[in-house]
Design an enzyme around this catalytic site. Structure first.
Site, short mmCIF file in Angstrom:
data_model
loop_
_atom_site.label_atom_id
_atom_site.label_comp_id
_atom_site.label_asym_id
_atom_site.label_seq_id
_atom_site.Cartn_x
_atom_site.Cartn_y
_atom_site.Cartn_z
CB THR A 1 -0.96 0.05 1.22
OG1 THR A 1 -0.18 -0.09 2.42
CG2 THR A 1 -2.00 -1.06 1.15
CE1 TYR B 1 -4.93 -1.53 10.40
CE2 TYR B 1 -6.70 -0.46 11.61
CZ TYR B 1 -5.41 -0.44 11.11
OH TYR B 1 -4.61 0.67 11.31
P1 NAD Z 1 0.20 3.09 4.65
O1 NAD Z 1 -0.56 2.00 3.96
O2 NAD Z 1 0.47 4.34 3.89
O3 NAD Z 1 1.59 2.53 5.21
C1 NAD Z 1 1.76 1.20 5.61
C2 NAD Z 1 3.03 0.68 4.95
O4 NAD Z 1 3.24 -0.68 5.35
C3 NAD Z 1 2.94 0.67 3.41
O5 NAD Z 1 4.08 1.32 2.87
C4 NAD Z 1 2.89 -0.80 3.05
O6 NAD Z 1 3.44 -1.07 1.77
C5 NAD Z 1 3.70 -1.41 4.21
N1 NAD Z 1 3.41 -2.84 4.43
C6 NAD Z 1 2.21 -3.43 4.57
N2 NAD Z 1 2.36 -4.76 4.73
C7 NAD Z 1 3.70 -5.00 4.70
C8 NAD Z 1 4.49 -6.18 4.80
N3 NAD Z 1 3.93 -7.39 4.97
N4 NAD Z 1 5.83 -6.06 4.74
C9 NAD Z 1 6.41 -4.85 4.57
N5 NAD Z 1 5.72 -3.70 4.46
C10 NAD Z 1 4.38 -3.78 4.52
O7 NAD Z 1 -0.59 3.41 5.99
P2 NAD Z 1 -0.35 4.56 7.06
O8 NAD Z 1 -1.59 5.34 7.13
O9 NAD Z 1 0.95 5.24 6.82
O10 NAD Z 1 -0.25 3.70 8.41
C11 NAD Z 1 1.00 3.36 8.98
C12 NAD Z 1 0.76 2.56 10.25
O11 NAD Z 1 0.01 3.34 11.19
C13 NAD Z 1 -0.05 1.28 10.01
O12 NAD Z 1 0.48 0.24 10.82
C14 NAD Z 1 -1.44 1.64 10.48
O13 NAD Z 1 -2.14 0.51 10.93
C15 NAD Z 1 -1.15 2.65 11.58
N6 NAD Z 1 -2.29 3.59 11.75
C16 NAD Z 1 -2.54 4.56 10.80
C17 NAD Z 1 -3.61 5.42 11.00
C18 NAD Z 1 -3.91 6.53 10.02
O14 NAD Z 1 -4.84 7.33 10.27
N7 NAD Z 1 -3.21 6.68 8.92
C19 NAD Z 1 -4.43 5.29 12.12
C20 NAD Z 1 -4.15 4.27 13.03
C21 NAD Z 1 -3.06 3.43 12.85
#
Ligand code: NAD
Ligand code: UDP
Length: 330
Positions: A43, A159
Site C-alpha cells: 500500500t 485489522y
Molecule cells: P500506509 O498504507 O500508507 O503505510 C503502511 C506501509 O506498510 C505501506 O508502505 C505498506 O506497503 C507497508 N506494508 C504493509 N504490509 C507489509 C508487509 N507485509 N511487509 C512490509 N511492508 C508492509 O498506511 P499509514 O496510514 O501510513 O499507516 C502506517 C501505520 O500506522 C499502520 O500500521 C497503520 O495501521 C497505523 N495507523 C494509521 C492510521 C492513520 O490514520 N493513517 C491510524 C491508526 C493506525
C-alpha cells in the site's frame, strides 16, 4: 556488518514507504539518525521516499516482513539496530475487503519477526497500533484503560484483531523476554502523501471537492472522527521512540467532528461547488464506529505531547498539496 553511525541511532522503519512511515523517516534523518526502511510496497509508494534515496544515512530494502527467512537474511546483512519501528500494515478500511489475510499476517507473523530483531539487537521496539483496538467504542473519549467493543468476525475484524494481537505479542515479548517496547495507539491521521486512492475520508472528500464531484457522505453523516495532522503525529511517535515507557499511549487530536461537518469544511476551504450526497454505508464498512475521540491525558503526562495543528489549518495544507502534487484541480 554495517558499523553504527556516530551521528545518531540506527533505526529500522518497517512500512517506511507509507504515508506516516515516510514522514517518520524524514524526521529521524533530520535529527541525525540513520534510517533503514523495509517495505513490500503493498500500500506504500516509492514516490513517498524518492527524495530520501540520495541521503547516505538512508537505505530502502523491498521486503515482506511476514517472510521470516528473508527478514532474518536481511537483518544479517543490514547489521544491528538501536530502534525498530513497526508501521507495516495496510490501514484503510477499503483494504479490509481485499487484503484481509495479508493484514492478519503482517500484524501477527510480521510483528513477531520484527520483535525478534529488536530482541537480538537489544533495540527499543515501537509498535504502531490503532484506535481500532477500541472497536465501536461505548466510552467517549477513549482512554487507554478502555478495553473496547470489538467484533472478532465483522469486515473490520481482520485489522482490529491483527492490531490487538500485535499489542498482545509485543507485551508478551516484553514480559517474557525483556524486550524494551512502546505501544502507540494512533488515531485518524491526515496530511500530505496520503494515497489519493486509499478510500479514506479525507482523501476521498478532498479529491472529490477538487474535481467538482459529489462528496460521498456515508450514512447520515453524524458519525464522528478526530483528525490529527501528520506533523503532530510524528512528534508523538518521536517522543515514544525516545521515551522509556511501555504504554499503550493514545496519539491523536481530540477535536471531534461529524463527517458532515468535515465535508462542509473541505468544500468551503477548497472553494468547491461539489454537492454533498448522502449514500448507504458500503458493505465492507459494516461496523463503522459511530464515534471516535482520543483521551490524550496520558500522552501529555508521560510524553509531554499535545497536538498543535488545528483542523482547518491542516486541511488547507492537504488541499494545497493535492492541488500541486496529485494533479487534481477544482
Ligand atoms: P500506509 O498504507 O500508507 O503505510 C503502511 C506501509 O506498510 C505501506 O508502505 C505498506 O506497503 C507497508 N506494508 C504493509 N504490509 C507489509 C508487509 N507485509 N511487509 C512490509 N511492508 C508492509 O498506511 P499509514 O496510514 O501510513 O499507516 C502506517 C501505520 O500506522 C499502520 O500500521 C497503520 O495501521 C497505523 N495507523 C494509521 C492510521 C492513520 O490514520 N493513517 C491510524 C491508526 C493506525
Ligand atoms: N466516510 C464517508 N465517505 C467516504 C469515506 C469515508 O462518509 O467517502 C466515513 C466512514 O464511513 C467513516 C469515516 O468517514 O465513518 C472515516 O472513514 P475512514 O475510512 O477515513 O477511516 P476509519 O476511521 O473508518 O478507519
Amino acid at each position: 556488518m554495517t558499523p553504527a553511525v556516530e551521528t545518531g541511532r540506527r533505526v529500522l522503519v518497517a512500512g517506511g514507504a507509507g504515508f506516516i512511515g515516510s514522514h517518520l523517516c524524514d524526521a529521524l534523518l533530520l535529527r541525525g539518525d540513520d534510517v533503514t526502511v523495509v517495505d513490500n510496497l503493498c500500500t506504500g509508494r516509492r514516490a513517498n521516499i524518492d527524495h530520501l534515496v540520495a541521503n547516505d544515512r538512508f537505505r530502502f530494502v523491498e521486503l515482506d516482513v511476514v517472510d521470516t527467512e528473508a527478514v532474518n537474511e536481511a537483518h544479517g546483512r543490514l547489521g544491528r539496530f538501536d530502534v525498530v519501528c513497526n508501521l507495516a500494515s495496510p490501514a484503510s478500511p477499503e483494504a479490509f475487503a481485499t487484503l484481509a489475510l495479508e493484514i492478519l499476517a503482517v500484524g501477527s507473523i510480521g510483528t513477531r519477526n520484527l520483535l525478534e530483531i529488536a530482541e537480538r539487537d537489544g533495540a527499543r521496539f515501537v509498535m504502531a497500533s490503532t484506535s481500532e483496538v477500541y472497536g465501536d467504542p461505548l466510552v467517549h473519549p477513549q482512554p487507554e484503560s478502555y478495553l473496547g467493543n470489538v467484533s472478532s468476525i465483522g469486515p473490520r475484524s481482520c485489522y482490529d484483531e491483527s492490531k490487538r494481537f500485535a499489542e498482545a505479542i509485543t507485551m508478551a515479548m516484553h514480559r517474557t523476554r525483556g524486550v524494551d517496547v512502546g505501544i502507540v495507539r494512533i488515531f485518524n491521521t491526515y496530511g500530505p502523501r496520503m494515497d489519493p486512492g486509499d478510500g479514506r475520508v479525507v482523501t476521498n472528500f478532498v479529491g472529490q471537492a477538487l474535481a467538482g464531484e459529489p462528496i460521498t457522505l456515508y450514512g447520515s453523516g453524524s458519525r464522528t472522527r478526530s483528525f490529527c495532522f501528520i506533523s503532530d503525529q510524528i512528534a508523538g511517535l518521536l517522543a515514544m521512540i525516545d521515551a522509556h515507557i511501555v504504554g499503550p499511549v493514545n496519539i491523536g487530536n481530540p477535536h471531534e467532528v461529524t463527517m458532515r461537518e468535515l465535508a462542509e469544511t473541505i468544500v468551503r476551504l477548497a472553494g468547491s461547488s461539489s454537492e454533498i450526497i448522502v449514500s448507504a454505508l458500503p458493505p465492507e464498512r459494516e461496523g463503522d464506529p459511530e464515534r471516535r475521540c482520543p483521551d490524550i491525558a496520558l500522552a501529555g503526562a508521560e510524553l509531554g505531547w499535545a497536538p498543535s495543528v488545528g483542523l482547518e489549518e491542516g486541511l488547507e495544507f492537504v488541499i494545497d498539496h493535492f492541488r500541486t502534487h496529485e494533479g487534481l484541480q477544482p
